[in-house]
Design a protein around this motif. Structure first.
Motif, short mmCIF file in Angstrom:
data_model
loop_
_atom_site.label_atom_id
_atom_site.label_comp_id
_atom_site.label_asym_id
_atom_site.label_seq_id
_atom_site.Cartn_x
_atom_site.Cartn_y
_atom_site.Cartn_z
N TRP A 33 -0.53 -5.02 3.08
CA TRP A 33 -1.78 -5.56 3.61
C TRP A 33 -1.53 -6.89 4.31
O TRP A 33 -2.35 -7.37 5.09
CB TRP A 33 -2.75 -5.72 2.44
N THR A 72 -1.03 0.34 5.92
CA THR A 72 -1.42 1.15 4.77
C THR A 72 -0.49 2.34 4.55
O THR A 72 -0.65 3.08 3.60
CB THR A 72 -2.86 1.66 4.93
N GLY A 132 -1.75 1.40 10.13
CA GLY A 132 -2.82 0.73 9.41
C GLY A 132 -3.83 0.18 10.38
O GLY A 132 -3.54 -0.01 11.56
N GLY A 133 -5.03 -0.08 9.90
CA GLY A 133 -6.07 -0.59 10.77
C GLY A 133 -6.31 0.37 11.92
O GLY A 133 -6.58 1.53 11.72
N THR A 134 -6.11 -0.12 13.12
CA THR A 134 -6.28 0.71 14.32
C THR A 134 -4.98 0.89 15.08
O THR A 134 -4.98 1.16 16.27
CB THR A 134 -7.33 0.08 15.26
N TRP A 163 0.80 -1.22 0.00
CA TRP A 163 0.00 0.00 0.00
C TRP A 163 0.83 1.27 0.00
O TRP A 163 0.36 2.32 -0.39
CB TRP A 163 -0.93 0.00 1.21
N HIS A 178 0.35 -7.57 6.71
CA HIS A 178 0.78 -7.33 8.10
C HIS A 178 2.30 -7.26 8.23
O HIS A 178 2.86 -7.61 9.27
CB HIS A 178 0.25 -8.41 9.05
N ASP A 198 0.48 -6.73 13.94
CA ASP A 198 -0.84 -7.31 14.17
C ASP A 198 -1.93 -6.84 13.20
O ASP A 198 -3.02 -7.39 13.21
CB ASP A 198 -1.32 -7.00 15.59
N ASN A 199 -1.65 -5.84 12.41
CA ASN A 199 -2.66 -5.26 11.52
C ASN A 199 -2.11 -5.10 10.11
O ASN A 199 -0.91 -5.04 9.91
CB ASN A 199 -3.07 -3.87 12.01
N GLU A 200 -3.02 -4.97 9.15
CA GLU A 200 -2.59 -4.62 7.80
C GLU A 200 -2.01 -3.21 7.86
O GLU A 200 -2.45 -2.38 8.63
CB GLU A 200 -3.76 -4.67 6.81
#
Length: 73
Positions: A22, A47, A62-64, A6, A24, A43-45
């Motif tokens: 994406w 971006t 990315g994510g939260t 990304w 992770h 732990d997250n994708e």
């Protein structure tokens, strides 16, 4: 990467590239020869990513989540 990339960021001196995916992972590449230097799994994708001006710290998000990493060479 095994998923979509990304975002990429080039280090201030042009020696390294970060790629955020994406899948992770955040990967650190040698910009001169394309060699993969290391992979950070999170732990997250992811971006986005960025370098701090000191070239010793990077940011990925990315994510939260937001990740601050210090590179040790």
């Amino acid at each position: 990467h095994t998923g979509s990339v990304w975002h990429c960021a080039i280090s201030p001196d042009g020696s390294y590239i970060l790629s955020a995916s994406w899948d992770h992972s955040l990967k650190l590449w040698d910009a001169l020869n394309g060699t993969l230097l290391t992979t950070f799994h999170v732990d997250n994708e992811l971006t986005g990513c960025a370098w701090f001006p000191d070239q010793q710290h990077v940011l990925a998000f990315g994510g939260t989540a937001i990740y601050f990493l210090r590179l040790v060479r």
